[in-house]
Design a protein around this motif. Structure first.
Motif, PDB file in Angstrom:
ATOM      1  N   THR A 264     -55.794  45.515 -68.009  1.00  0.00           N
ATOM      2  CA  THR A 264     -55.807  44.086 -67.668  1.00  0.00           C
ATOM      3  C   THR A 264     -56.166  43.934 -66.234  1.00  0.00           C
ATOM      4  O   THR A 264     -56.349  44.842 -65.805  1.00  0.00           O
ATOM      5  CB  THR A 264     -54.396  43.328 -67.850  1.00  0.00           C
ATOM      6  OG1 THR A 264     -54.628  42.114 -67.884  1.00  0.00           O
ATOM      7  CG2 THR A 264     -53.387  44.251 -66.828  1.00  0.00           C
ATOM      8  N   TRP A 418     -45.041  35.203 -70.435  1.00  0.00           N
ATOM      9  CA  TRP A 418     -44.840  36.878 -70.320  1.00  0.00           C
ATOM     10  C   TRP A 418     -46.242  37.310 -69.907  1.00  0.00           C
ATOM     11  O   TRP A 418     -47.081  36.375 -69.577  1.00  0.00           O
ATOM     12  CB  TRP A 418     -44.343  37.262 -71.442  1.00  0.00           C
ATOM     13  CG  TRP A 418     -45.052  37.184 -72.780  1.00  0.00           C
ATOM     14  CD1 TRP A 418     -45.098  35.891 -73.469  1.00  0.00           C
ATOM     15  CD2 TRP A 418     -45.624  38.193 -73.620  1.00  0.00           C
ATOM     16  NE1 TRP A 418     -45.668  36.223 -74.531  1.00  0.00           N
ATOM     17  CE2 TRP A 418     -46.194  37.540 -74.515  1.00  0.00           C
ATOM     18  CE3 TRP A 418     -45.796  39.642 -73.546  1.00  0.00           C
ATOM     19  CZ2 TRP A 418     -46.811  38.407 -75.642  1.00  0.00           C
ATOM     20  CZ3 TRP A 418     -46.377  40.176 -74.403  1.00  0.00           C
ATOM     21  CH2 TRP A 418     -46.839  39.673 -75.499  1.00  0.00           C
ATOM     22  N   GLN A 419     -46.386  38.621 -69.741  1.00  0.00           N
ATOM     23  CA  GLN A 419     -47.747  39.266 -69.267  1.00  0.00           C
ATOM     24  C   GLN A 419     -48.037  40.495 -69.860  1.00  0.00           C
ATOM     25  O   GLN A 419     -46.794  41.110 -70.546  1.00  0.00           O
ATOM     26  CB  GLN A 419     -47.455  39.282 -67.814  1.00  0.00           C
ATOM     27  CG  GLN A 419     -47.176  38.236 -67.089  1.00  0.00           C
ATOM     28  CD  GLN A 419     -46.640  38.746 -65.414  1.00  0.00           C
ATOM     29  OE1 GLN A 419     -45.854  39.617 -65.167  1.00  0.00           O
ATOM     30  NE2 GLN A 419     -47.479  38.231 -64.431  1.00  0.00           N
ATOM     31  N   ARG A 522     -51.198  31.543 -60.953  1.00  0.00           N
ATOM     32  CA  ARG A 522     -51.312  32.665 -60.285  1.00  0.00           C
ATOM     33  C   ARG A 522     -51.396  32.873 -58.792  1.00  0.00           C
ATOM     34  O   ARG A 522     -52.025  31.556 -58.141  1.00  0.00           O
ATOM     35  CB  ARG A 522     -52.564  33.532 -60.831  1.00  0.00           C
ATOM     36  CG  ARG A 522     -52.575  33.919 -62.284  1.00  0.00           C
ATOM     37  CD  ARG A 522     -51.856  35.002 -62.656  1.00  0.00           C
ATOM     38  NE  ARG A 522     -52.086  36.244 -61.942  1.00  0.00           N
ATOM     39  CZ  ARG A 522     -51.401  37.225 -62.346  1.00  0.00           C
ATOM     40  NH1 ARG A 522     -50.611  37.419 -63.343  1.00  0.00           N
ATOM     41  NH2 ARG A 522     -51.634  38.377 -61.559  1.00  0.00           N
TER      42      ARG A 522
HETATM   43  O1  PRX Z   1     -50.317  33.490 -65.187  1.00  0.00           O
HETATM   44  C1  PRX Z   1     -49.469  33.726 -66.526  1.00  0.00           C
HETATM   45  C2  PRX Z   1     -50.213  33.198 -67.792  1.00  0.00           C
HETATM   46  O2  PRX Z   1     -50.599  34.460 -68.055  1.00  0.00           O
HETATM   47  C3  PRX Z   1     -50.564  35.617 -67.209  1.00  0.00           C
HETATM   48  C4  PRX Z   1     -50.460  36.862 -68.254  1.00  0.00           C
HETATM   49  O3  PRX Z   1     -51.872  37.160 -68.758  1.00  0.00           O
HETATM   50  P1  PRX Z   1     -51.856  38.185 -69.666  1.00  0.00           P
HETATM   51  O4  PRX Z   1     -51.417  39.344 -68.908  1.00  0.00           O
HETATM   52  O5  PRX Z   1     -53.140  38.177 -70.353  1.00  0.00           O
HETATM   53  O6  PRX Z   1     -50.913  38.038 -70.928  1.00  0.00           O
HETATM   54  C5  PRX Z   1     -51.071  36.831 -71.903  1.00  0.00           C
HETATM   55  C6  PRX Z   1     -49.975  36.886 -72.728  1.00  0.00           C
HETATM   56  C7  PRX Z   1     -48.751  36.906 -72.728  1.00  0.00           C
HETATM   57  C8  PRX Z   1     -49.653  35.185 -66.810  1.00  0.00           C
HETATM   58  O7  PRX Z   1     -49.292  35.813 -65.386  1.00  0.00           O
HETATM   59  N1  PRX Z   1     -49.143  32.867 -68.914  1.00  0.00           N
HETATM   60  C9  PRX Z   1     -48.766  33.633 -69.974  1.00  0.00           C
HETATM   61  N2  PRX Z   1     -48.027  32.894 -70.739  1.00  0.00           N
HETATM   62  C10 PRX Z   1     -47.666  31.663 -69.816  1.00  0.00           C
HETATM   63  C11 PRX Z   1     -48.670  31.667 -68.801  1.00  0.00           C
HETATM   64  N3  PRX Z   1     -48.810  30.839 -67.822  1.00  0.00           N
HETATM   65  C12 PRX Z   1     -47.788  29.585 -68.155  1.00  0.00           C
HETATM   66  N4  PRX Z   1     -47.107  29.502 -69.150  1.00  0.00           N
HETATM   67  C13 PRX Z   1     -46.926  30.382 -70.203  1.00  0.00           C
HETATM   68  N5  PRX Z   1     -46.469  30.300 -71.386  1.00  0.00           N
END
Ligand code: PRX
Length: 655
Positions: A264, A418-419, A522
Motif C-alpha cells: 500500500t 479502516w485501513q 489524510r
Molecule cells: O483515509 C482513510 C480512507 O482510506 C484509507 C485507507 O485506505 P486503504 O488502506 O487502501 O484501505 C481501504 C479499505 C479499508 C484510510 O486511511 N478510508 C477508508 N475507509 C473509510 C475511509 N475514509 C472515510 N470513511 C471510511 N469509511
C-alpha cells in the motif's frame, strides 16, 4: 455539527435479532474490553478460531511496537475457513457464487472449495514452495484466486496479491520486495467485455531486473487467449495439479506467522509491504464479519472489492469463510453490460448483505438518474438487510440515496472506517445497535481504543479536529513493513507520541454531543481516488521518470464529485511550455507513461504545465498553493515567501 444531525435509529426488528443488539449491548462490550483488555480478545479468539495448540499468552508487548498476539498458539487459516465448516456439517453449503463478467454463474460448495484449495496447495508444495516462502498472486476475481490464497495459507506460504490493474513495473517492484519464489496468474482477465492481459504482464515484469528469485509461474486458463509459456519456468495450473490428491495436511503455524503481505502507498518512497499475522488477523476478520455485518448461515454476502485490496482479503477470502457464509465473487465491473449490473445481481442472487465503495455508489447514482432502466427501483432488492460502505468518506447525499433507493429505507448502512494496516474495521456502526448519522463512521468497534489527539498526543475536546490514533495494540494490526522495521516504527509509532500510539494517517473530529467520529481525510501526502490509495510522491516519481520530457513535477489531490479525490499534476517540461493541442498531446503521453509505470488508476486527471513550480526561496514546493489552484480557488494564502509569484497565474490557467 450536532444541530443538523439526522439520526437513523436501528430498526427494532433488525436490532432484536442482531448479535449485538442495542446500544446497551455495545456499551457493555466496550466496558468489558476496557476492564479486561486481554480477556476480551482472548475470549473471542477462543470462540471464533479453532486452535491446534491453544494459546496461553494473549498480548506480548515486550518488543513494542512490534506487538504479538496469542503467540504460543498454533492454527491454520485455511483449516479454519474450510475444513472446520465441513466438520460442522456445511460441506454441501455453497461457499462461493462466482459470476463472470459475461454473466455465467458457477457455485462451489465448501467441500469443493477445500478440494480445489488442497490441489493447488499440493501443486505449490510439488514446486518446492515451503512454509514462509512468498507467493505473488496476480489474478482477477475468480474461484481460483480465492483458492490460491487459501492454498498458500494451507502450507504456511505468505501470499502477496497484486491487483490486476497494476503495471508490469509495479508488479516487478512487489515481486522484488517480497523475494517471491513463485507467481500464480491467469492467461487473461475479462472486464467490461474486454480481454486484458495478465500472463503477458507477468512476462514483462519478470524480464526486468530484480525478479531473480522467481522459479515458477503457474497459469490458470481463463480465456484461452494466446500466451507464451517459458520452458522450465511456466506451467499451466491444470497440469500442475493433475494427479495430485484433493486433500492436503495443513501446516500448523504459530499465530504470529505472516499470513500475507499487501502493498500500500505511504507518503514517501515506494509502496510498503504491510505484513499481517495469521491468528490476530483471522480473529478480527471473523469478529468484524460477525458483529459489523451480523453474518448468519442463511445470508448471501456480497463484498464488491477486488481480492487485490485489503477489503477483498478480509471480507471475501477470510472473514465470511471463517464463519461458514455464502458469498458472491464478481469478476466484472458495475457498469457492464449496463449500470444496473449490481442491482440485477442483488436481485438474481437474493443478496442480503451488500458492501461497496462510495465511488461506485456515486457513479451509479448518476447513471440511475439519467435512465430509469438502471435505477434500483427497477429491480427487486427486497432480499437486502444490511448495506456497507468502505474505502473513503461517504458524503451524506450519496448515503441518503443508498439508504433510500438501494436499502428501501429499511437497511442500516455500516460506514466502516479502516485501513490496509488495520486488517479489519476500526470505527463502524453495528447494524442492530448504533443510531446512524449519514457521513459519520460513528463509534469504535468494541475493543478498539480510537482517539483524536493533538500533535503532542493529548486528547482534543469533542468538536475539535485532530489526529486519529489508536491507543492500544489490537489483534489484527500491521506487524511490520516487510523488510523495513525502521520505516514501520517511523510511519506508525512516531516519536511525536512517544512511540505509544498507532498513527492512522487520517484526521478526525468527534461530534460535540454524540462523540461520533467523522474522518476528515489524510493528513499525509496520500491521495484517495475512487477508494484507491496512492502516494503523491509515487506519481511524481512516475512522471519524472519520463526523462526525455519532464524536468519536475508536483502532484496534489482536488475534490471530485465521483471519485472523491482526483489527481492533479503540475509539470515543468525540459522544453518550452506547451499550449493548445500540443499541451493536450503531451498530457496524454504523460498519462500513458504513468499508466505504464504504476497502472491506469494512477493516471492524473488534470495535467498543467508551467515554466516553474511555486517555491519558497529555499526551494521547497508550496503544495498548499497548488492545492488551491487545483481546486480553482482564489489564492488567499500568504505568498510573501514565494520566490516566483507570477507562476501562480500561469498555473491557474487551464491547459
Ligand atoms: O483515509 C482513510 C480512507 O482510506 C484509507 C485507507 O485506505 P486503504 O488502506 O487502501 O484501505 C481501504 C479499505 C479499508 C484510510 O486511511 N478510508 C477508508 N475507509 C473509510 C475511509 N475514509 C472515510 N470513511 C471510511 N469509511
Amino acid at each position: 455539527m450536532s444541530d443538523e444531525l439526522k439520526i437513523y435509529a436501528p430498526d427494532p426488528a433488525v436490532a432484536a435479532q442482531a448479535r449485538v443488539s442495542g446500544m446497551a449491548a455495545y456499551e457493555a462490550l466496550c466496558k468489558e474490553a476496557e476492564t479486561d483488555y486481554e480477556g476480551f480478545w482472548a475470549q473471542r479468539a477462543r470462540e471464533l478460531i479453532s486452535w491446534k495448540t491453544p494459546f496461553t499468552k494473549v498480548l506480548d508487548e515486550s518488543e513494542a511496537p512490534f506487538f504479538k498476539w496469542f503467540s504460543d498458539g498454533t492454527l491454520n487459516a485455511s483449516y479454519n475457513c474450510l475444513d472446520r465448516n465441513i466438520e460442522r456439517g456445511l460441506g454441501d453449503k455453497t461457499a462461493l457464487i462466482f459470476e463472470a463478467d459475461g454473466g455465467e454463474v458457477t457455485k462451489v460448495s465448501y467441500s469443493e472449495l477445500l478440494a480445489r484449495t488442497c490441489r493447488i496447495a499440493n501443486a505449490l508444495r510439488a514446486q518446492g514452495v515451503k512454509k514462509g516462502d512468498r507467493v505473488v498472486i496476480y489474478i482477477a476475481m475468480s474461484i481460483d484466486g480465492v483458492a490460491a490464497m487459501q492454498a498458500c495459507a494451507r502450507i504456511g506460504a505468505i501470499h502477496s496479491v497484486v491487483f490486476g490493474g497494476f503495471s508490469a513495473q509495479s508488479l516487478r517492484d512487489r515481486i522484488e520486495d517480497t523475494g517471491a519464489k513463485l507467481v500464480i496468474t491467469a492467461d487473461e482477465q475479462v472486464r467490461g467485455g474486454k480481454h486484458l492481459p495478465l500472463k503477458a504482464i507477468v512476462d514483462e515484469a519478470l524480464a526486468l531486473d530484480g525478479c531473480g528469485a522467481i522459479e515458477k509461474v503457474l497459469v490458470v486458463k481463463r480465456t484461452g487467449g494466446a500466451v507464451t509459456m517459458k520452458e522450465g519456468r511456466d506451467l499451466w495450473m491444470a497440469d500442475a495439479v493433475a494427479g495430485l490428491p484433493d486433500s492436503c495436511e495443513p501446516e500448523w503455524v504459530e499465530a504470529e506467522h505472516p499470513l500475507f503481505l499487501l502493498y500500500t502507498s505511504g507518503s514517501t518512497g515506494k509502496p510498503k509491504g504491510v505484513q499481517h499475522s495469521t491468528g490476530g488477523y483471522l480473529l478480527h476478520a471473523a469478529l468484524t464479519t460477525s458483529w459489523t455485518f451480523d453474518l448468519r448461515e442463511d445470508d448471501v454476502f456480497w463484498c464488491t472489492a477486488d481480492i487485490g485490496w485489503v477489503t477483498g482479503h478480509s471480507y471475501i477470502t477470510y472473514g465470511p469463510l471463517a464463519l461458514g457464509g455464502t458469498e458472491i465473487v464478481f469478476e466484472g465491473v458495475p457498469t457492464y453490460p449496463d449500470a444496473g449490473r449490481f442491482w440485477k445481481m442483488i436481485q438474481d442472487h437474493k443478496v442480503t448483505i451488500f458492501y461497496t465503495a462510495p465511488t461506485a455508489i456515486r457513479s451509479l447514482i448518476k447513471a440511475a438518474e439519467a435512465n430509469d432502466a438502471v435505477h434500483p427501483k427497477s429491480y427487486d432488492l427486497s432480499s437486502l438487510r444490511i448495506l456497507g460502505s468502505v474505502g473513503e468518506p461517504i458524503n451524506p447525499a450519496a448515503w441518503e440515496w443508498y439508504h433510500l433507493h438501494v436499502g428501501g429505507g429499511r437497511c442500516p448502512i455500516v460506514d466502516t472506517f479502516w485501513q490496509t494496516e488495520t486488517g479489519g474495521h476500526m470505527i463502524t456502526p453495528l447494524p442492530g445497535a448504533t443510531p446512524l448519522v449519514p457521513g459519520s463512521c460513528t463509534l469504535p468497534f468494541p475493543g478498539i481504543q480510537a482517539a483524536v489527539v493533538d500533535e503532542t498526543g493529548k486528547d482534543v475536546p469533542w468538536g475539535q479536529g485532530g489526529i486519529l490514533v489508536v491507543k492500544r495494540p489490537w489483534p489484527s494490526m500491521i506487524r511490520n513493513i516487510w523488510g523495513d522495521p525502521e520505516r514501520f516504527k517511523k510511519s506508525y509509532y512516531p516519536a511525536d507520541f512517544q512511540g505509544k500510539y498507532y498513527l492512522a494517517g487520517d484526521g478526525a473530529i468527534r461530534d460535540p454531543k454524540t462523540g461520533y467520529f467523522t474522518i476528515t481525510g489524510r493528513i499525509d501526502d496520500v491521495l484517495n481516488v475512487s477508494g484507491h490509495r496512492m502516494g503523491t510522491m509515487e506519481i511524481e516519481s512516475a512522471l519524472v521518470s519520463c526523462t526525455e520530457l519532464v524536468a519536475e513535477a508536483a502532484v496534489v489531490g482536488r475534490p471530485d464529485d465521483t471519485t472523491g479525490e482526483a489527481i492533479c499534476a503540475f509539470v515543468v517540461l525540459k522544453r518550452p511550455r506547451p499550449t493548445g493541442d500540443e499541451a493536450k498531446a503531451i498530457a496524454k503521453q504523460l498519462r500513458d507513461h504513468v499508466g505504464k509505470e504504476i497502472g491506469p488508476i494512477a493516471k492524473p486527471k488534470d495535467i498543467r504545465f508551467g515554466d516553474n513550480l511555486p517555491k519558497t526561496r529555499s526551494g521547497k514546493i508550496m503544495r498548499r498553493l497548488l492545492r488551491s489552484i487545483a481546486k480553482g480557488e482564489a489564492i488567499t494564502q500568504d505568498t510573501s515567501t514565494l520566490e516566483n509569484p507570477a507562476i501562480l497565474d500561469q498555473l491557474s490557467q487551464n491547459n
